[in-house]
Design a protein around this motif. Sequence first.
Motif, PDB file in Angstrom:
ATOM      1  N   GLN A  16       0.841  -1.187   0.000  1.00 59.97           N
ATOM      2  CA  GLN A  16       0.000   0.000   0.000  1.00 59.97           C
ATOM      3  C   GLN A  16       0.880   1.243   0.000  1.00 59.97           C
ATOM      4  OE1 GLN A  16      -3.252   0.126  -0.221  1.00 59.97           O
ATOM      5  NE2 GLN A  16      -3.505  -2.095  -0.226  1.00 59.97           N
ATOM      6  N   PRO A  17       0.645   2.191  -0.899  1.00 60.78           N
ATOM      7  CA  PRO A  17       1.460   3.400  -0.940  1.00 60.78           C
ATOM      8  C   PRO A  17       1.148   4.307   0.242  1.00 60.78           C
ATOM      9  CG  PRO A  17      -0.359   3.555  -2.482  1.00 60.78           C
ATOM     10  CD  PRO A  17      -0.403   2.181  -1.919  1.00 60.78           C
ATOM     11  N   PRO A  18       2.100   5.079   0.692  1.00 65.32           N
ATOM     12  CA  PRO A  18       1.849   5.989   1.803  1.00 65.32           C
ATOM     13  C   PRO A  18       0.910   7.123   1.410  1.00 65.32           C
ATOM     14  CG  PRO A  18       4.001   6.404   0.848  1.00 65.32           C
ATOM     15  CD  PRO A  18       3.475   5.170   0.190  1.00 65.32           C
ATOM     16  N   VAL A  19       0.129   7.601   2.341  1.00 66.31           N
ATOM     17  CA  VAL A  19      -0.817   8.682   2.103  1.00 66.31           C
ATOM     18  C   VAL A  19      -0.377   9.906   2.896  1.00 66.31           C
ATOM     19  CG1 VAL A  19      -3.227   9.394   2.280  1.00 66.31           C
ATOM     20  CG2 VAL A  19      -2.669   7.007   1.794  1.00 66.31           C
ATOM     21  N   ARG A  20      -0.340  11.075   2.243  1.00 65.05           N
ATOM     22  CA  ARG A  20       0.034  12.298   2.939  1.00 65.05           C
ATOM     23  C   ARG A  20      -1.021  12.632   3.990  1.00 65.05           C
ATOM     24  NH1 ARG A  20       2.094  15.970  -2.209  1.00 65.05           N
ATOM     25  NH2 ARG A  20       3.550  14.415  -3.026  1.00 65.05           N
ATOM     26  N   PRO A  21      -0.620  12.944   5.206  1.00 65.77           N
ATOM     27  CA  PRO A  21      -1.577  13.098   6.310  1.00 65.77           C
ATOM     28  C   PRO A  21      -2.663  14.133   6.050  1.00 65.77           C
ATOM     29  CG  PRO A  21       0.669  13.002   7.128  1.00 65.77           C
ATOM     30  CD  PRO A  21       0.768  13.091   5.640  1.00 65.77           C
ATOM     31  N   ILE A  22      -2.314  15.226   5.361  1.00 63.84           N
ATOM     32  CA  ILE A  22      -3.287  16.306   5.201  1.00 63.84           C
ATOM     33  C   ILE A  22      -4.283  16.040   4.075  1.00 63.84           C
ATOM     34  CG2 ILE A  22      -1.946  17.663   3.549  1.00 63.84           C
ATOM     35  CD1 ILE A  22      -2.857  20.165   5.032  1.00 63.84           C
ATOM     36  N   ALA A  23      -3.970  15.112   3.162  1.00 62.32           N
ATOM     37  CA  ALA A  23      -4.776  14.932   1.954  1.00 62.32           C
ATOM     38  C   ALA A  23      -6.196  14.495   2.270  1.00 62.32           C
ATOM     39  CB  ALA A  23      -4.096  13.934   1.015  1.00 62.32           C
ATOM     40  N   TRP A  24      -6.318  13.423   3.035  1.00 66.72           N
ATOM     41  CA  TRP A  24      -7.655  12.854   3.266  1.00 66.72           C
ATOM     42  C   TRP A  24      -8.550  13.810   4.051  1.00 66.72           C
ATOM     43  CZ3 TRP A  24     -11.088  10.872   6.893  1.00 66.72           C
ATOM     44  CH2 TRP A  24     -12.045   9.968   6.405  1.00 66.72           C
ATOM     45  N   PRO A  25      -8.081  14.401   5.171  1.00 62.28           N
ATOM     46  CA  PRO A  25      -8.933  15.380   5.883  1.00 62.28           C
ATOM     47  C   PRO A  25      -9.332  16.560   5.000  1.00 62.28           C
ATOM     48  CG  PRO A  25      -7.097  14.714   7.251  1.00 62.28           C
ATOM     49  CD  PRO A  25      -6.823  14.166   5.897  1.00 62.28           C
ATOM     50  N   ALA A  26      -8.412  17.000   4.139  1.00 58.94           N
ATOM     51  CA  ALA A  26      -8.729  18.128   3.255  1.00 58.94           C
ATOM     52  C   ALA A  26      -9.852  17.747   2.296  1.00 58.94           C
ATOM     53  CB  ALA A  26      -7.488  18.553   2.476  1.00 58.94           C
ATOM     54  N   GLY A  27      -9.813  16.536   1.794  1.00 58.00           N
ATOM     55  CA  GLY A  27     -10.865  16.089   0.889  1.00 58.00           C
ATOM     56  C   GLY A  27     -12.212  16.024   1.583  1.00 58.00           C
ATOM     57  N   VAL A  28     -12.238  15.482   2.798  1.00 56.90           N
ATOM     58  CA  VAL A  28     -13.499  15.413   3.553  1.00 56.90           C
ATOM     59  C   VAL A  28     -14.018  16.820   3.841  1.00 56.90           C
ATOM     60  CG1 VAL A  28     -14.557  14.682   5.722  1.00 56.90           C
ATOM     61  CG2 VAL A  28     -12.924  13.170   4.553  1.00 56.90           C
ATOM     62  N   ALA A  29     -13.103  17.737   4.202  1.00 54.68           N
ATOM     63  CA  ALA A  29     -13.524  19.118   4.444  1.00 54.68           C
ATOM     64  C   ALA A  29     -14.113  19.732   3.175  1.00 54.68           C
ATOM     65  CB  ALA A  29     -12.328  19.939   4.933  1.00 54.68           C
ATOM     66  N   GLY A  30     -13.505  19.421   2.018  1.00 53.44           N
ATOM     67  CA  GLY A  30     -14.050  19.923   0.750  1.00 53.44           C
ATOM     68  C   GLY A  30     -15.451  19.405   0.488  1.00 53.44           C
ATOM     69  N   VAL A  31     -15.688  18.138   0.771  1.00 51.82           N
ATOM     70  CA  VAL A  31     -17.028  17.558   0.600  1.00 51.82           C
ATOM     71  C   VAL A  31     -18.034  18.277   1.485  1.00 51.82           C
ATOM     72  CG1 VAL A  31     -18.415  15.490   1.013  1.00 51.82           C
ATOM     73  CG2 VAL A  31     -16.199  15.288  -0.130  1.00 51.82           C
ATOM     74  N   ALA A 133     -15.148  26.846  -3.143  1.00 48.31           N
ATOM     75  CA  ALA A 133     -13.958  26.595  -2.326  1.00 48.31           C
ATOM     76  C   ALA A 133     -13.870  25.108  -1.975  1.00 48.31           C
ATOM     77  CB  ALA A 133     -14.010  27.446  -1.057  1.00 48.31           C
ATOM     78  N   GLY A 134     -15.007  24.494  -1.660  1.00 48.46           N
ATOM     79  CA  GLY A 134     -15.015  23.065  -1.355  1.00 48.46           C
ATOM     80  C   GLY A 134     -14.579  22.225  -2.540  1.00 48.46           C
ATOM     81  N   ALA A 135     -15.052  22.578  -3.739  1.00 53.45           N
ATOM     82  CA  ALA A 135     -14.664  21.838  -4.943  1.00 53.45           C
ATOM     83  C   ALA A 135     -13.165  21.959  -5.189  1.00 53.45           C
ATOM     84  CB  ALA A 135     -15.450  22.362  -6.149  1.00 53.45           C
ATOM     85  N   ALA A 136     -12.620  23.178  -5.000  1.00 49.56           N
ATOM     86  CA  ALA A 136     -11.179  23.370  -5.186  1.00 49.56           C
ATOM     87  C   ALA A 136     -10.382  22.567  -4.160  1.00 49.56           C
ATOM     88  CB  ALA A 136     -10.844  24.857  -5.073  1.00 49.56           C
ATOM     89  N   LEU A 137     -10.922  22.443  -2.948  1.00 49.76           N
ATOM     90  CA  LEU A 137     -10.245  21.670  -1.909  1.00 49.76           C
ATOM     91  C   LEU A 137     -10.234  20.180  -2.253  1.00 49.76           C
ATOM     92  CD1 LEU A 137      -8.820  22.327   0.725  1.00 49.76           C
ATOM     93  CD2 LEU A 137     -10.978  21.945   1.940  1.00 49.76           C
ATOM     94  N   ILE A 138     -11.334  19.689  -2.822  1.00 53.37           N
ATOM     95  CA  ILE A 138     -11.386  18.288  -3.259  1.00 53.37           C
ATOM     96  C   ILE A 138     -10.346  18.041  -4.345  1.00 53.37           C
ATOM     97  CG2 ILE A 138     -12.809  16.569  -4.463  1.00 53.37           C
ATOM     98  CD1 ILE A 138     -15.253  17.780  -3.064  1.00 53.37           C
ATOM     99  N   LEU A 139     -10.234  18.982  -5.284  1.00 50.30           N
ATOM    100  CA  LEU A 139      -9.247  18.845  -6.359  1.00 50.30           C
ATOM    101  C   LEU A 139      -7.833  18.833  -5.802  1.00 50.30           C
ATOM    102  CD1 LEU A 139      -8.545  18.726  -9.355  1.00 50.30           C
ATOM    103  CD2 LEU A 139      -8.698  21.225  -9.416  1.00 50.30           C
ATOM    104  N   ALA A 140      -7.535  19.730  -4.857  1.00 51.92           N
ATOM    105  CA  ALA A 140      -6.197  19.765  -4.259  1.00 51.92           C
ATOM    106  C   ALA A 140      -5.899  18.471  -3.520  1.00 51.92           C
ATOM    107  CB  ALA A 140      -6.090  20.963  -3.310  1.00 51.92           C
ATOM    108  N   CYS A 141      -6.896  17.968  -2.795  1.00 49.95           N
ATOM    109  CA  CYS A 141      -6.732  16.695  -2.081  1.00 49.95           C
ATOM    110  C   CYS A 141      -6.418  15.559  -3.052  1.00 49.95           C
ATOM    111  CB  CYS A 141      -8.017  16.380  -1.308  1.00 49.95           C
ATOM    112  SG  CYS A 141      -8.295  14.621  -0.988  1.00 49.95           S
ATOM    113  N   ALA A 142      -7.127  15.523  -4.185  1.00 53.99           N
ATOM    114  CA  ALA A 142      -6.941  14.440  -5.153  1.00 53.99           C
ATOM    115  C   ALA A 142      -5.520  14.420  -5.692  1.00 53.99           C
ATOM    116  CB  ALA A 142      -7.941  14.584  -6.293  1.00 53.99           C
TER     117      ALA A 142
END
Length: 570
Positions: A16-31, A133-142
């Motif tokens: 399993q590849p490592p996941v950057r800690p901030i990515a997943w929370p940022a995506g949930v916040a974007g949603v 802003a939420g959509a842009a956050l989802i894109l950054a998370c991805a």
Amino acid sequence: MSDVKTSPAAEPQTAQPPVRPIAWPAGVAGVVLVIAGSFLSWSYDGSILNDLSIDFYPGGLQILAIIAAVLALVLLLAERGPLTAMGTWLDATLGLRALGAGLTLYMALIVVAISVESDGLINVNPGAYVSLAGAALILACAWMLPLRQLRDLSKARLPAWSEILAIAVMMAAVLFGAAYALGLTDAWSFILCLLFFATVIVALVRTGVITWFGHVGQRHKKVLTLAAFVVAFFFPFTQGGSDANMSIATQVLIFAATAIGLNIVVGLAGLLDLGYIAFLGSGAYVAAMLSESAFATIDWHPPFPVVVLIGACVAATLGLIIGSPTLRVSGDYLAIVTLGFGEIFRLAMFNLDGINGPLLTNGPNGIPGIPELQIGGFNFGDEHTVAGLELGRFSNYYFLLLILIAFVILVFARLNESRIGRGWVAIREDEKAAEAMGVNVFGLKVLAFAIGAFLAGLAGTIKAHQDAAVSPDQYIFLESAFLLAAVVLGGMGTIAGVLLGATILKLLPEKLRFFSEYRLMLFGLLLVLMMRFRPEGLVASRRRQLEFHEEDEELAVAVEEERLIVEEAK
């Protein structure tokens, strides 16, 4: 980690590849931001975009944004959460990137639309900016999430009932999506709705869901075919008696049936026909001349089933007449000859006016006043009430055209799988090699022209009654070009591709009439982009894809596996 995928067999599936800690929370916040913003007002002016001005009462476009956000949440949970088992099969990261990019563009266009329609950004309410802003956050998370190593989707199997349920859910989504899109009268809303559908489809393609659904469809072909026709059958019941939308639907079916006939000539046999609209016109003129119109020129009015056969046979005869002397040429020369035939047909209809030739077509005036079809005691012009829903004349013709297109699809599928179809494909790939192997090249070419013309003639006989008039101006070269474009755009040699191409090329001009002056420019741009990024068409067979992507080793393996499966089935 590199963004380049490795082969599924290259490393153990447990890695399993490592996941950057901030990515997943940022995506949930974007949603959360997209959903929260969608429950707030987007526009100060309630008269635009079907009213997005009410807090805590989402409008149609806001509901679409919520759906996209929920899909993004599902992909995030597949990346880390209770759906990680699904994430080992589906590429959640690529899907999230497509979804984030599409949703960001969607929200940006909504802000533009509101400012254009209501004269200024001041009329854009905070809810729209929150969702943007939420959509842009989802894109950054991805883009922060790494790509995964995935399993082979061809081996992903669920219980049969689950796969059939997935087919039912997909078909229901298609039905309600089409009903919603056609119900939109505002041009901006329709464009944004199309962008939403395109975003979801691209995201599903990138994740691999469409690939998996293709495997499911192969395993349950009969169920998928039945579900598609059930969806098509129930479509008129979703339109609330709207004659405008059903008129578009009937035009799409006529266009699609004709395009499938052309697909035999172009997609299977590889013969470039630029005058194919003449065969549709010949069937329509036969039906008009044999109708009970006051302007009909033949005093014989047989039952409609007889008219259908006569019209189709006349079209097939024209196919033989044009095919026999001209099919000894090929390529550009054949295209020029068929283009000339289309123009000859149109000019002949002008001249059969009783002055320059026999009185058959009334010349440029055509044959108006064609009465409604009547088969037995059923008049297609009458309104009917079924389950409390009004079905107008276009709904009646729609059901008749469904029967026609089912027949046309059956003919195409049987021919494609037959020895004749294999001969056509051999001619398309290499005419000289096919002839050297004993294939009757000339005979099969003529047969392709005749069968394609026969199917177009069938559609023409119904078109005459539905339009209630025929005239030479309906059968110009541009119509032949659009038919050919539907085949190329959708995917030559496929049924689903041609149906999709015909729907796009008939539906968009009707719903985007404010682009009427730029329609051909947009159409040309679409074809250029298709030839650049997907030359095999929107829905192409794997063999057709391999012709344009010879370097794709995985695709070559898949094609070979498909061939072995077919041989084992035989």
